[in-house]
Enzyme design. Structure first.
Site, PDB file in Angstrom:
ATOM      1  N   TYR A 142       0.813  -1.214   0.000  1.00 56.75           N
ATOM      2  CA  TYR A 142       0.000   0.000   0.000  1.00 56.75           C
ATOM      3  C   TYR A 142       0.850   1.269   0.000  1.00 56.75           C
ATOM      4  O   TYR A 142       0.445   2.299  -0.514  1.00 56.75           O
ATOM      5  CB  TYR A 142      -0.911   0.031   1.232  1.00 56.75           C
ATOM      6  CG  TYR A 142      -2.177  -0.770   1.096  1.00 56.75           C
ATOM      7  CD1 TYR A 142      -2.149  -2.130   0.792  1.00 56.75           C
ATOM      8  CD2 TYR A 142      -3.420  -0.173   1.292  1.00 56.75           C
ATOM      9  CE1 TYR A 142      -3.307  -2.864   0.686  1.00 56.75           C
ATOM     10  CE2 TYR A 142      -4.586  -0.903   1.185  1.00 56.75           C
ATOM     11  CZ  TYR A 142      -4.531  -2.251   0.890  1.00 56.75           C
ATOM     12  OH  TYR A 142      -5.690  -2.972   0.793  1.00 56.75           O
ATOM     13  N   LYS A 192       3.990 -15.246   2.766  1.00 55.58           N
ATOM     14  CA  LYS A 192       4.194 -15.988   1.524  1.00 55.58           C
ATOM     15  C   LYS A 192       5.698 -16.201   1.398  1.00 55.58           C
ATOM     16  O   LYS A 192       6.355 -15.740   0.451  1.00 55.58           O
ATOM     17  CB  LYS A 192       3.591 -15.185   0.346  1.00 55.58           C
ATOM     18  CG  LYS A 192       3.624 -15.894  -0.997  1.00 55.58           C
ATOM     19  CD  LYS A 192       2.635 -17.040  -1.110  1.00 55.58           C
ATOM     20  CE  LYS A 192       2.775 -17.732  -2.455  1.00 55.58           C
ATOM     21  NZ  LYS A 192       2.002 -18.984  -2.541  1.00 55.58           N
ATOM     22  N   ASP A 224      -1.933 -18.430   0.977  1.00 51.24           N
ATOM     23  CA  ASP A 224      -2.903 -19.169   0.156  1.00 51.24           C
ATOM     24  C   ASP A 224      -3.529 -20.305   0.952  1.00 51.24           C
ATOM     25  O   ASP A 224      -4.740 -20.527   0.906  1.00 51.24           O
ATOM     26  CB  ASP A 224      -2.255 -19.658  -1.159  1.00 51.24           C
ATOM     27  CG  ASP A 224      -0.904 -20.317  -0.986  1.00 51.24           C
ATOM     28  OD1 ASP A 224      -0.370 -20.340   0.145  1.00 51.24           O
ATOM     29  OD2 ASP A 224      -0.372 -20.833  -1.991  1.00 51.24           O
ATOM     30  N   ASP A 248      -6.029  -7.414   4.272  1.00 48.01           N
ATOM     31  CA  ASP A 248      -7.175  -6.831   3.574  1.00 48.01           C
ATOM     32  C   ASP A 248      -8.000  -7.948   2.927  1.00 48.01           C
ATOM     33  O   ASP A 248      -9.219  -8.017   3.091  1.00 48.01           O
ATOM     34  CB  ASP A 248      -6.680  -5.851   2.505  1.00 48.01           C
ATOM     35  CG  ASP A 248      -7.827  -5.247   1.710  1.00 48.01           C
ATOM     36  OD1 ASP A 248      -8.833  -4.870   2.338  1.00 48.01           O
ATOM     37  OD2 ASP A 248      -7.716  -5.171   0.470  1.00 48.01           O
TER      38      ASP A 248
HETATM   39  C1  IPM Z   1     -10.350  -1.885   4.010  1.00 46.70           C
HETATM   40  C2  IPM Z   1     -10.591  -1.283   2.649  1.00 46.70           C
HETATM   41  C3  IPM Z   1      -9.498  -0.267   2.357  1.00 46.70           C
HETATM   42  C4  IPM Z   1      -8.174  -0.997   2.385  1.00 46.70           C
HETATM   43  C5  IPM Z   1      -9.675   0.498   1.034  1.00 46.70           C
HETATM   44  C6  IPM Z   1     -10.973   1.225   0.979  1.00 46.70           C
HETATM   45  C7  IPM Z   1      -8.516   1.412   0.765  1.00 46.70           C
HETATM   46  O1  IPM Z   1     -10.681  -2.272   1.694  1.00 46.70           O
HETATM   47  O2  IPM Z   1     -10.281  -1.130   4.982  1.00 46.70           O
HETATM   48  O3  IPM Z   1     -10.253  -3.105   4.104  1.00 46.70           O
HETATM   49  O4  IPM Z   1      -7.800  -1.656   1.402  1.00 46.70           O
HETATM   50  O5  IPM Z   1      -7.483  -0.917   3.405  1.00 46.70           O
HETATM   51 MG    MG Z   2     -10.701  -4.227   2.493  1.00 54.06          MG
END
Ligand code: IPM
Ligand code: MG
Length: 363
Positions: A142, A192, A224, A248
């Site tokens: 990210y 992973k 996985d 996520d």
């Molecule tokens: C979450 C969401 C967010 C993330 C998005 C909206 C950026 O999917 O909080 O899980 O990926 O962190």
């Molecule tokens: Mg999310």
């Protein structure tokens, strides 16, 4: 009796509707137990872009950093989705997490007994599931640099970078161990490591940190295979600790166990939570802004209400009041009230506002 400063970012889509119910329930708690919640509304995401051109302004970030806690409604929507736009609603959320230093995202998945028959999985698989995912929140793909799209003579390219420092890994692994220690003393670190360098480092650090927690059993699992285990045998999992993107993905998957994304709360923190200690944090249900159902009074506010409970527990040291909210939700569901996402035969269907009213009335 205390006064708390709460920043509320209502967000986009269903955000404002479900946030209103979370605030309603908090006000009911305040009234009953003599706490004053000083709610300050700030813009984040699409609504902030429309008003200011930015998804998170400096001023809003400063307000959030001054607050005892921030309660967040999901951001995003088709209006701001154009990939060539300079700024997207999600940028605001990521900047807020980073700007508040919130590296630990706690996502509990607890399957409530009255919803066991309403999921897509066999009741025996989901009954009794009570796990928590500790998602690293300010590193990995990210945030890693380089991160960009560009054009070469051979065409367009894009790069994201998965980067972790040992310090970033160690602090999140510690949160995992601390939580595991307070629960069933079992920690599953998910990576992973058969492919990724960041994961190989992750696994090394996990076993180093483990030396400080001889009472907790550490297991390593590939992501996985963990994805499979989550729906095959979720009861065998207690605490998962994992990097940002894996967390996520796994938590959306895990929400299926609970019957709906509309049920899952989360807390984003910048330290290991301790009972009766106040640390500021960001409280965000895991679901998105669900633009297709916005404005129809059908969204499930329970994730936001449970998120407000987490806020009381971790940021305001009000664990008793947090439990009262959780029990109120439990009792309303036991009485058979359901929003459409968790509706099943013989239950009473209610809207967003009605669900909020029912929970607030039990406080
Ligand atoms: C979450 C969401 C967010 C993330 C998005 C909206 C950026 O999917 O909080 O899980 O990926 O962190
Ligand atoms: Mg999310």
């Amino acid at each position: 009796m205390a006064k708390f400063r709460i920043v509320v970012t209502a967000g986009d889509g269903i955000g404002p509707e479900v946030i209103a119910e979370g605030v309603k329930v908090l006000k009911a708690i305040g009234k009953k137990y003599g706490h004053t919640f000083d709610f300050r509304y700030e813009l984040l995401g699409g609504s902030a872009i429309d008003a200011t051109g930015e998804a998170l302004t400096k001023e809003t970030l400063a307000e959030c950093n001054k607050a005892d806690a921030v309660l967040l409604g999901a951001v995003g929507g088709p209006k701001w989705d154009n990939p060539s736009a300079k700024v997207h609603p999600e940028d605001g959320l990521l900047a807020l997490r980073k700007g508040m230093g919130l590296y630990a995202n706690l996502r509990p998945v607890k399957v409530l007994p009255m919803l066991v028959d309403g999921t897509n999985l066999k009741p025996d698989v989901v009954r009794g599931v009570d796990l928590i995912v500790v998602r690293e929140l300010t590193g990995g793909l990210y945030f890693g640099r380089p991160k960009r799209r560009y054009t070469t003579t051979r065409g367009r390219r894009a790069v994201d970078s998965m980067v972790y420092s040992e310090q970033e890994i160690a602090r999140i692994i510690k949160v995992g161990f601390e939580l595991a220690r307070s629960r069933n003393k079992k920690l599953t670190s998910v990576d992973k490591a058969n492919v990724l360098e960041t994961s190989k480092l992750w696994r090394q650090i996990a076993s180093e940190v483990a030396k400080d927690y001889p009472d907790v059993k550490l297991e390593n699992q590939l992501v996985d295979s963990c994805a499979m285990r989550l729906i095959q045998d979720p009861k065998s999992i207690d605490v998962i600790v994992t990097e940002n993107m894996f967390g996520d993905i796994l938590t959306d998957e895990a929400s299926v166990l609970a019957g709906s994304m509309g049920m899952l709360p989360s807390a984003s923190l910048g330290a290991t939570p301790k009972e009766n200690e106040r640390i500021s944090g960001l409280y965000e249900p895991i679901h998105g802004s669900a633009p297709t159902i916005a404005g129809q009074n059908i969204a499930n506010p329970i994730a936001t209400i449970m998120t407000a409970a987490m806020m009381l527990r971790y940021s305001l040291a009000l664990s008793k009041e947090a439990k009262i909210i959780e029990d109120a939700v439990f009792n309303v569901l036991t009485e058979g009230y359901r929003t459409v996402d968790i509706m099943s035969a013989g239950m009473t269907k209610v809207g967003t506002k009605e669900m909020g009213d029912l929970v607030a009335a039990k406080i």
